[in-house]
Design a protein around this motif. Sequence first.
Motif, PDB file in Angstrom:
ATOM      1  N   VAL A  37       0.739  -1.153  -0.058  1.00 56.84           N
ATOM      2  CA  VAL A  37      -0.087   0.115  -0.062  1.00 56.84           C
ATOM      3  C   VAL A  37       0.731   1.286  -0.056  1.00 56.84           C
ATOM      4  O   VAL A  37       1.446   1.622   0.812  1.00 56.84           O
ATOM      5  CB  VAL A  37      -0.781  -0.219   1.416  1.00 56.84           C
ATOM      6  N   VAL A  38       0.850   2.026  -1.124  1.00 52.00           N
ATOM      7  CA  VAL A  38       1.911   2.845  -1.331  1.00 52.00           C
ATOM      8  C   VAL A  38       1.498   4.334  -1.375  1.00 52.00           C
ATOM      9  O   VAL A  38       0.331   4.484  -2.127  1.00 52.00           O
ATOM     10  CB  VAL A  38       2.833   2.605  -2.740  1.00 52.00           C
ATOM     11  N   GLY A  39       2.030   5.287  -0.647  1.00 50.16           N
ATOM     12  CA  GLY A  39       1.682   6.552  -0.582  1.00 50.16           C
ATOM     13  C   GLY A  39       1.656   7.550  -1.790  1.00 50.16           C
ATOM     14  O   GLY A  39       1.280   8.665  -1.975  1.00 50.16           O
ATOM     15  N   GLY A  40       1.954   6.951  -2.989  1.00 53.80           N
ATOM     16  CA  GLY A  40       2.097   7.877  -4.312  1.00 53.80           C
ATOM     17  C   GLY A  40       3.502   8.461  -4.514  1.00 53.80           C
ATOM     18  O   GLY A  40       4.559   8.234  -3.819  1.00 53.80           O
ATOM     19  N   GLY A  41       3.495   9.364  -5.403  1.00 50.31           N
ATOM     20  CA  GLY A  41       4.714  10.113  -5.783  1.00 50.31           C
ATOM     21  C   GLY A  41       5.456   9.163  -6.859  1.00 50.31           C
ATOM     22  O   GLY A  41       5.107   8.227  -7.344  1.00 50.31           O
ATOM     23  N   THR A  42       6.789   9.605  -6.925  1.00 57.49           N
ATOM     24  CA  THR A  42       7.738   8.804  -7.635  1.00 57.49           C
ATOM     25  C   THR A  42       8.365   7.812  -6.891  1.00 57.49           C
ATOM     26  O   THR A  42       8.851   8.189  -5.708  1.00 57.49           O
ATOM     27  CB  THR A  42       8.881   9.778  -8.194  1.00 57.49           C
ATOM     28  N   LEU A  43       8.375   6.593  -7.236  1.00 54.90           N
ATOM     29  CA  LEU A  43       8.597   5.167  -6.460  1.00 54.90           C
ATOM     30  C   LEU A  43       9.870   4.955  -6.631  1.00 54.90           C
ATOM     31  O   LEU A  43      10.565   4.747  -7.841  1.00 54.90           O
ATOM     32  CB  LEU A  43       7.509   4.433  -6.633  1.00 54.90           C
ATOM     33  N   SER A  44      10.693   4.612  -5.596  1.00 57.06           N
ATOM     34  CA  SER A  44      12.079   3.956  -5.819  1.00 57.06           C
ATOM     35  C   SER A  44      11.672   2.291  -6.269  1.00 57.06           C
ATOM     36  O   SER A  44      10.495   1.900  -6.342  1.00 57.06           O
ATOM     37  CB  SER A  44      12.848   3.724  -4.239  1.00 57.06           C
ATOM     38  N   ILE A  47      10.462  -0.768  -4.220  1.00 56.95           N
ATOM     39  CA  ILE A  47       8.810  -0.709  -3.832  1.00 56.95           C
ATOM     40  C   ILE A  47       8.360  -1.616  -4.948  1.00 56.95           C
ATOM     41  O   ILE A  47       7.392  -2.527  -4.734  1.00 56.95           O
ATOM     42  CB  ILE A  47       8.155   0.619  -3.843  1.00 56.95           C
ATOM     43  N   TYR A  48       8.778  -1.129  -6.257  1.00 60.34           N
ATOM     44  CA  TYR A  48       8.375  -2.302  -7.309  1.00 60.34           C
ATOM     45  C   TYR A  48       8.825  -3.490  -7.225  1.00 60.34           C
ATOM     46  O   TYR A  48       8.140  -4.598  -7.172  1.00 60.34           O
ATOM     47  CB  TYR A  48       8.766  -1.490  -8.875  1.00 60.34           C
ATOM     48  N   GLN A  49      10.027  -3.641  -6.645  1.00 59.29           N
ATOM     49  CA  GLN A  49      10.561  -5.067  -6.517  1.00 59.29           C
ATOM     50  C   GLN A  49      10.073  -5.853  -5.284  1.00 59.29           C
ATOM     51  O   GLN A  49       9.823  -6.856  -5.480  1.00 59.29           O
ATOM     52  CB  GLN A  49      12.213  -4.704  -6.228  1.00 59.29           C
ATOM     53  N   GLU A  50       9.606  -5.059  -4.420  1.00 60.05           N
ATOM     54  CA  GLU A  50       8.597  -5.789  -3.356  1.00 60.05           C
ATOM     55  C   GLU A  50       7.401  -6.543  -3.998  1.00 60.05           C
ATOM     56  O   GLU A  50       6.866  -7.781  -3.572  1.00 60.05           O
ATOM     57  CB  GLU A  50       8.196  -4.838  -2.412  1.00 60.05           C
ATOM     58  N   VAL A  51       6.778  -5.920  -4.878  1.00 63.68           N
ATOM     59  CA  VAL A  51       5.824  -6.603  -5.649  1.00 63.68           C
ATOM     60  C   VAL A  51       6.345  -7.710  -6.501  1.00 63.68           C
ATOM     61  O   VAL A  51       5.623  -9.002  -6.512  1.00 63.68           O
ATOM     62  CB  VAL A  51       4.799  -5.651  -6.563  1.00 63.68           C
ATOM     63  N   ILE A  52       7.352  -7.604  -7.298  1.00 61.72           N
ATOM     64  CA  ILE A  52       8.123  -8.557  -8.112  1.00 61.72           C
ATOM     65  C   ILE A  52       8.281  -9.827  -7.302  1.00 61.72           C
ATOM     66  O   ILE A  52       7.989 -10.719  -7.607  1.00 61.72           O
ATOM     67  CB  ILE A  52       9.025  -7.873  -8.823  1.00 61.72           C
ATOM     68  N   THR A  53       8.978  -9.486  -6.097  1.00 65.53           N
ATOM     69  CA  THR A  53       9.251 -10.642  -5.211  1.00 65.53           C
ATOM     70  C   THR A  53       8.164 -11.527  -4.773  1.00 65.53           C
ATOM     71  O   THR A  53       8.270 -12.700  -4.879  1.00 65.53           O
ATOM     72  CB  THR A  53      10.189 -10.082  -4.216  1.00 65.53           C
TER      73      THR A  53
END
Length: 282
Positions: A37-44, A47-53
Amino acid sequence: MRFPTPTLSALLLLASQSTMASAADPVVGPVKGSLVVVGGGTLSDSIYQEVITRAKGGPIIVIPTADEQPTYDQNAAGAATFRRLGASRVTVLHTYDPKVADTDAFIAPLLNASAVWFGGGRQWRLVDAYAGTKTEAAFQAVLDRGGVIGGSSAGASIQGSFLARGDTKTNQILVGDHTVGFGYLRNVAIDQHLLVRGRIFDMFDILKVRPELLGFGCDENTALVVDGDDAHVIGASYCAIYDGGFWSREGSEEKNLPPKDQIFYFLRAGDKYNLAQRKVIE
């Protein structure tokens, strides 16, 4: 062959085991699967890698519908970033028409998905397009298979049972004309862009009318990752917790605190929180 009739004690034992299993189910978070659950903005990338994993190599379905563009290509709403980071099976899936969302043909890519990612925009558009359709059921089925649902900004708020900022006129109305989210977090309202947009006091507009809710909001490039009732913060900034209590690394005994209905506190990367117990895990 005849099987022996179960004794009363055996039946009581089975009932007790069933009750224990039920009692162990999460109170707030998903029974299976996980949330980002991400607060928006430009993401590191992390955070995407957390979903991929958590997708474990399975297909990732990206839902850009909250943004209300006329059309979307296959790079929309973070899909290109997922691919750049090594996800090989990424599909952008979109419609504004709930009749289309209620068809078997539309949900076909979701049937073997391991992850769903909701992009930013206005969260009520996700409700108008997908609520009550086969697509919403297919989103839930991803969790039920042990997959992951993530989302940023509007894609964060939609994950709560109460839809914060769900008004079609303006996102400055906290309790609007859409108040029901997809409910992956039960009895919860979720806000986003918390510090960057000066929203730290806005959650109280919701809690005044729904005081039983657990509220939280994450700043940009920051996420709450949820497994069952266990949550932890990742990312660059802070998530605020609105649970009627207070927590601080240096204690609260000497703090000059406001009343319970006006209080909140911050968690940062690495901090852990139990959603059912509504307390920080130290």
